[in-house]
Design a protein around this motif. Structure first.
Motif, PDB file in Angstrom:
ATOM      1  N   VAL A   1      41.972  41.418  29.706  1.00 28.17           N
ATOM      2  CA  VAL A   1      41.669  41.820  31.084  1.00 28.17           C
ATOM      3  C   VAL A   1      41.341  40.599  31.942  1.00 28.17           C
ATOM      4  CG1 VAL A   1      40.010  43.057  32.528  1.00 28.17           C
ATOM      5  CG2 VAL A   1      40.964  44.148  30.489  1.00 28.17           C
ATOM      6  N   GLY A   2      40.540  39.685  31.415  1.00 30.55           N
ATOM      7  CA  GLY A   2      40.219  38.484  32.174  1.00 30.55           C
ATOM      8  C   GLY A   2      41.438  37.637  32.451  1.00 30.55           C
ATOM      9  N   TRP A   3      42.329  37.536  31.490  1.00 30.38           N
ATOM     10  CA  TRP A   3      43.564  36.758  31.647  1.00 30.38           C
ATOM     11  C   TRP A   3      44.416  37.329  32.779  1.00 30.38           C
ATOM     12  CZ3 TRP A   3      46.023  34.542  26.634  1.00 30.38           C
ATOM     13  CH2 TRP A   3      47.041  33.629  26.950  1.00 30.38           C
ATOM     14  N   ILE A   4      44.617  38.645  32.758  1.00 29.61           N
ATOM     15  CA  ILE A   4      45.464  39.282  33.765  1.00 29.61           C
ATOM     16  C   ILE A   4      44.817  39.204  35.147  1.00 29.61           C
ATOM     17  CG2 ILE A   4      46.443  41.487  34.506  1.00 29.61           C
ATOM     18  CD1 ILE A   4      46.679  42.225  31.530  1.00 29.61           C
ATOM     19  N   TRP A   5      43.533  39.561  35.224  1.00 31.44           N
ATOM     20  CA  TRP A   5      42.847  39.638  36.520  1.00 31.44           C
ATOM     21  C   TRP A   5      42.767  38.266  37.183  1.00 31.44           C
ATOM     22  CZ3 TRP A   5      42.552  44.005  38.812  1.00 31.44           C
ATOM     23  CH2 TRP A   5      41.682  44.207  39.884  1.00 31.44           C
ATOM     24  N   SER A   6      42.446  37.243  36.416  1.00 37.66           N
ATOM     25  CA  SER A   6      42.334  35.905  37.001  1.00 37.66           C
ATOM     26  C   SER A   6      43.703  35.376  37.415  1.00 37.66           C
ATOM     27  CB  SER A   6      41.677  34.951  36.005  1.00 37.66           C
ATOM     28  OG  SER A   6      42.412  34.876  34.791  1.00 37.66           O
ATOM     29  N   GLY A   7      44.757  35.706  36.649  1.00 34.18           N
ATOM     30  CA  GLY A   7      46.095  35.253  37.017  1.00 34.18           C
ATOM     31  C   GLY A   7      46.576  35.860  38.316  1.00 34.18           C
ATOM     32  N   VAL A   8      46.357  37.165  38.489  1.00 35.98           N
ATOM     33  CA  VAL A   8      46.759  37.837  39.719  1.00 35.98           C
ATOM     34  C   VAL A   8      45.974  37.296  40.909  1.00 35.98           C
ATOM     35  CG1 VAL A   8      46.739  40.061  40.921  1.00 35.98           C
ATOM     36  CG2 VAL A   8      47.563  39.922  38.564  1.00 35.98           C
ATOM     37  N   ALA A   9      44.668  37.113  40.735  1.00 39.75           N
ATOM     38  CA  ALA A   9      43.839  36.602  41.830  1.00 39.75           C
ATOM     39  C   ALA A   9      44.260  35.193  42.237  1.00 39.75           C
ATOM     40  CB  ALA A   9      42.367  36.615  41.408  1.00 39.75           C
ATOM     41  N   ALA A  10      44.513  34.335  41.253  1.00 40.90           N
ATOM     42  CA  ALA A  10      44.922  32.965  41.562  1.00 40.90           C
ATOM     43  C   ALA A  10      46.255  32.946  42.299  1.00 40.90           C
ATOM     44  CB  ALA A  10      45.007  32.147  40.281  1.00 40.90           C
ATOM     45  N   TYR A  11      47.198  33.799  41.885  1.00 43.05           N
ATOM     46  CA  TYR A  11      48.496  33.832  42.564  1.00 43.05           C
ATOM     47  C   TYR A  11      48.329  34.216  44.033  1.00 43.05           C
ATOM     48  CZ  TYR A  11      53.095  35.481  43.999  1.00 43.05           C
ATOM     49  OH  TYR A  11      54.257  35.690  44.695  1.00 43.05           O
ATOM     50  N   LEU A  12      47.573  35.290  44.280  1.00 46.94           N
ATOM     51  CA  LEU A  12      47.372  35.716  45.664  1.00 46.94           C
ATOM     52  C   LEU A  12      46.677  34.633  46.488  1.00 46.94           C
ATOM     53  CD1 LEU A  12      46.312  39.475  45.601  1.00 46.94           C
ATOM     54  CD2 LEU A  12      48.296  38.462  46.719  1.00 46.94           C
ATOM     55  N   ALA A  13      45.680  33.998  45.901  1.00 45.83           N
ATOM     56  CA  ALA A  13      44.936  32.973  46.638  1.00 45.83           C
ATOM     57  C   ALA A  13      45.831  31.788  46.980  1.00 45.83           C
ATOM     58  CB  ALA A  13      43.738  32.520  45.809  1.00 45.83           C
ATOM     59  N   TYR A  14      46.654  31.350  46.049  1.00 47.57           N
ATOM     60  CA  TYR A  14      47.552  30.225  46.324  1.00 47.57           C
ATOM     61  C   TYR A  14      48.592  30.592  47.376  1.00 47.57           C
ATOM     62  CZ  TYR A  14      45.765  27.140  42.690  1.00 47.57           C
ATOM     63  OH  TYR A  14      44.972  26.309  41.933  1.00 47.57           O
ATOM     64  N   ARG A  15      49.076  31.835  47.353  1.00 44.63           N
ATOM     65  CA  ARG A  15      50.025  32.267  48.375  1.00 44.63           C
ATOM     66  C   ARG A  15      49.375  32.235  49.761  1.00 44.63           C
ATOM     67  NH1 ARG A  15      55.354  32.767  47.937  1.00 44.63           N
ATOM     68  NH2 ARG A  15      55.347  34.582  49.298  1.00 44.63           N
ATOM     69  N   LEU A  16      48.156  32.745  49.855  1.00 42.23           N
ATOM     70  CA  LEU A  16      47.463  32.740  51.145  1.00 42.23           C
ATOM     71  C   LEU A  16      47.170  31.321  51.610  1.00 42.23           C
ATOM     72  CD1 LEU A  16      45.029  35.712  50.466  1.00 42.23           C
ATOM     73  CD2 LEU A  16      46.876  35.679  52.153  1.00 42.23           C
ATOM     74  N   LEU A  17      46.780  30.466  50.683  1.00 38.91           N
ATOM     75  CA  LEU A  17      46.521  29.073  51.052  1.00 38.91           C
ATOM     76  C   LEU A  17      47.797  28.409  51.544  1.00 38.91           C
ATOM     77  CD1 LEU A  17      44.092  27.124  51.000  1.00 38.91           C
ATOM     78  CD2 LEU A  17      44.930  26.298  48.791  1.00 38.91           C
ATOM     79  N   GLY A  18      48.930  28.724  50.907  1.00 39.97           N
ATOM     80  CA  GLY A  18      50.201  28.163  51.350  1.00 39.97           C
ATOM     81  C   GLY A  18      50.598  28.627  52.739  1.00 39.97           C
ATOM     82  N   HIS A  19      50.108  29.795  53.165  1.00 40.88           N
ATOM     83  CA  HIS A  19      50.388  30.304  54.498  1.00 40.88           C
ATOM     84  C   HIS A  19      49.331  29.877  55.504  1.00 40.88           C
ATOM     85  CE1 HIS A  19      52.857  33.705  52.485  1.00 40.88           C
ATOM     86  NE2 HIS A  19      53.638  32.711  52.843  1.00 40.88           N
ATOM     87  N   GLY A  20      48.481  28.931  55.112  1.00 35.55           N
ATOM     88  CA  GLY A  20      47.466  28.433  56.032  1.00 35.55           C
ATOM     89  C   GLY A  20      46.321  29.388  56.261  1.00 35.55           C
ATOM     90  N   ARG A  21      45.939  30.159  55.235  1.00 31.46           N
ATOM     91  CA  ARG A  21      44.869  31.147  55.392  1.00 31.46           C
ATOM     92  C   ARG A  21      43.794  30.937  54.322  1.00 31.46           C
ATOM     93  NH1 ARG A  21      46.532  36.948  55.484  1.00 31.46           N
ATOM     94  NH2 ARG A  21      44.805  37.121  56.945  1.00 31.46           N
ATOM     95  N   PRO A  22      43.063  29.828  54.375  1.00 30.33           N
ATOM     96  CA  PRO A  22      42.055  29.559  53.347  1.00 30.33           C
ATOM     97  C   PRO A  22      40.927  30.576  53.319  1.00 30.33           C
ATOM     98  CG  PRO A  22      41.857  28.007  55.164  1.00 30.33           C
ATOM     99  CD  PRO A  22      43.118  28.762  55.388  1.00 30.33           C
ATOM    100  N   ARG A  23      40.548  31.131  54.469  1.00 28.37           N
ATOM    101  CA  ARG A  23      39.465  32.122  54.483  1.00 28.37           C
ATOM    102  C   ARG A  23      39.899  33.399  53.774  1.00 28.37           C
ATOM    103  NH1 ARG A  23      35.244  31.596  57.935  1.00 28.37           N
ATOM    104  NH2 ARG A  23      35.175  33.823  58.340  1.00 28.37           N
ATOM    105  N   ALA A  24      41.142  33.798  53.985  1.00 27.00           N
ATOM    106  CA  ALA A  24      41.652  34.979  53.285  1.00 27.00           C
ATOM    107  C   ALA A  24      41.726  34.719  51.784  1.00 27.00           C
ATOM    108  CB  ALA A  24      43.033  35.356  53.826  1.00 27.00           C
TER     109      ALA A  24
END
Length: 495
Positions: free
Chosen positions: A151-174
């Motif tokens: 569960v930790g492996w899956i949850w952290s992987g999904v969260a990291a992917y979303l966060a990196y996508r948002l950061l790439g779109h210039g949305r660090p707060r999101a």
């Protein structure tokens, strides 16, 4: 007046010339019927004068041209051969690219060494495992560790992917909000899992599962924000008291368990603080909503599930009984940071290669040479660590043939994970999941036929089981390499 085409295909009818005007012969421009010329004119406005044939190949691939269309529609062997012909017909190339610009794109050869440190960070909690084992007890321990780890492996992987996508779109707060929400909901998931296993292991097992998920999420947040040193500092008490328990035992157990729990909670608190939103600047609207990311998120979750199953299904039967087989995972975990680092260097290395190469065949050969070199390096590092581990086990009289084979299997896994990261970078999650599911099924299925599948309750030879696992990992490497063939040499990914 007589009009002729310049390819001498015959006269073309035209109005007769006035009687007082002398007859003249006018050559009309030849109208080409070569589909390659038409293709050149279609891509010329977008490309201008291309630097090399690889730039043309990137444009053709982006337009949907494949080797099949190159063969059927244009009569060329593949897209690269067609691109070479188009490039030649477009005219002379631009001057050589600025070498300084290449250096900016690629960065220093040893840039980004930070990921190499991730391997030891993954192992820090294991210092407290012996004390935790004594406190929790054996009933339900293996199931609890596997569930929490997955569960930790899956949850952290999904969260990291979303966060990196948002950061790439210039949305660090999101990105910050996503990570904090993932950490808090992950903590809640750990509690739910703990409650589910209460009948098996009681409250100590439930608490251990909550802490296990918490550490995985805390490490994800702190690595995202490049605060690895803070994570290591938070875990110092767990390492010190865990080591003390190994040396003196007895009364140190309680302190080791408390130190482990305190270290994990401190790491989580620091991670939440590091992920706090900063700044009040308005962020741009994302080009696509969360719903558009659903396929990728499902792919990442599936990949995390299969990767956890690949590792845990082979280790779980020996977790409480065979230290030499369980310890075989240590070289892999220690070297995973190195594998991450080399994977991160692949894209800029290919950008530099695309600027140096002048022929498509040269580029493709360079891609596979790079993969072969890095794959070998990703095997060499855990192999050295594995040799040191086996020497240590032999020194204390714990070395066995099954342990040596399992160590070799985890060395091979490091190479497989390198190829897996490249596949994930191309979004080939379906192939990743299918390949891992196939080798897991083969390992268990063939073992069941031979009577050596401990996961199914069969006894048999541990050496035979670990040998089957080694064979399945080697097959996995071949499947991953096969999955790279259609995509890894496409120049459009690097231009």
């Amino acid at each position: 007046m007589t009009l002729l085409s310049d390819d001498d295909t015959g006269p073309v009818c035209a109005p007769a010339a006035p009687a007082d005007e002398p007859e003249r012969t006018i050559l009309l421009p030849r109208i080409s019927t070569d589909p390659v010329d038409e293709l050149v004119e279609r891509v010329r406005p977008r490309l201008g004068r291309a630097v090399d044939a690889l730039q043309v190949a990137a444009a053709l691939e982006a337009d949907g041209h494949t080797d099949r269309t190159a063969q059927v529609e244009y009569g060329y062997r593949d897209v690269f051969t067609l691109a070479t012909e188009v490039f030649q017909r477009m005219g002379p190339p631009l001057p050589e690219p600025d070498e300084a610009a290449v250096a900016v794109v690629t960065g220093g050869r040893w840039a980004g060494l930070r990921p190499v440190l991730h391997g030891p960070l993954y192992l820090l909690p294991s210092a407290a495992f012996p004390a935790v084992l004594m406190a929790v007890g054996r009933p339900g321990l293996v199931l609890g560790m596997v569930l929490a780890g997955t569960v930790g492996w899956i949850w952290s992987g999904v969260a990291a992917y979303l966060a990196y996508r948002l950061l790439g779109h210039g949305r660090p707060r999101a990105a910050s909000r996503v990570l904090r929400w993932a950490a808090l909901t992950g903590l809640l998931l750990g509690v739910v899992l703990g409650v589910a296993v209460l009948p098996l292991g009681g409250l100590p097992l439930a608490v251990m599962m909550v802490l296990q998920v918490s550490y995985q999420l805390a490490s994800t947040l702190l690595i995202f924000y490049r605060r690895e040193a803070w994570l290591a500092a938070a875990m110092i008490p767990a390492v010190l008291f865990g080591t003390a328990y190994l040396l003196v035992g007895g009364a140190a157990q309680r302190w080791a368990v408390l130190a482990a729990a305190g270290s994990v909670l401190a790491a989580l608190a620091i991670a939440l603080w590091a992920a706090r939103p900063t700044g009040d600047a308005e962020e741009p609207t994302p080009p696509t909503g969360l719903r558009a990311q659903t396929p990728a998120l499902l792919g990442i979750a599936g990949y995390g599930l299969c990767a956890a199953a690949l590792l845990f299904h082979a280790q779980a039967p020996y977790l409480l009984t065979r230290l030499d087989i369980v310890a075989a995972a240590v070289p892999l975990l220690l070297s995973m940071g190195y594998v991450e680092w080399r994977t991160g260097r692949f894209w800029p290395d290919m950008v530099a290669l695309s600027r140096r190469a002048r022929r498509p065949g040269e580029f493709v050969a360079g891609v596979w040479r790079t993969i072969g070199r890095e794959f070998t390096a990703c095997l060499a590092v855990p192999a050295l660590l594995g040799a040191a581990l086996l020497a240590g086990l032999a020194q204390v009289g714990l070395l066995s043939a099954a342990g040596a084979v399992m160590t070799a299997a985890h060395v091979a896994l490091a190479g497989a994970y390198y190829l897996a990261f490249l596949l994930a970078g191309r979004g080939r999650y379906g192939w990743l999941c299918l390949s891992m599911a196939v080798v897991i099924a083969l390992h268990i299925g063939v073992g069941a036929l031979l009577g050596v599948a401990p996961l199914l309750g069969q006894g048999g030879s541990a050496l035979a089981d670990t040998s089957l696992y080694l064979g399945s990992v080697v097959l996995l490497q071949a499947l991953f390499a096969l999955g790279l063939l259609p995509v890894i040499g496409q120049i459009r990914h690097y231009r």
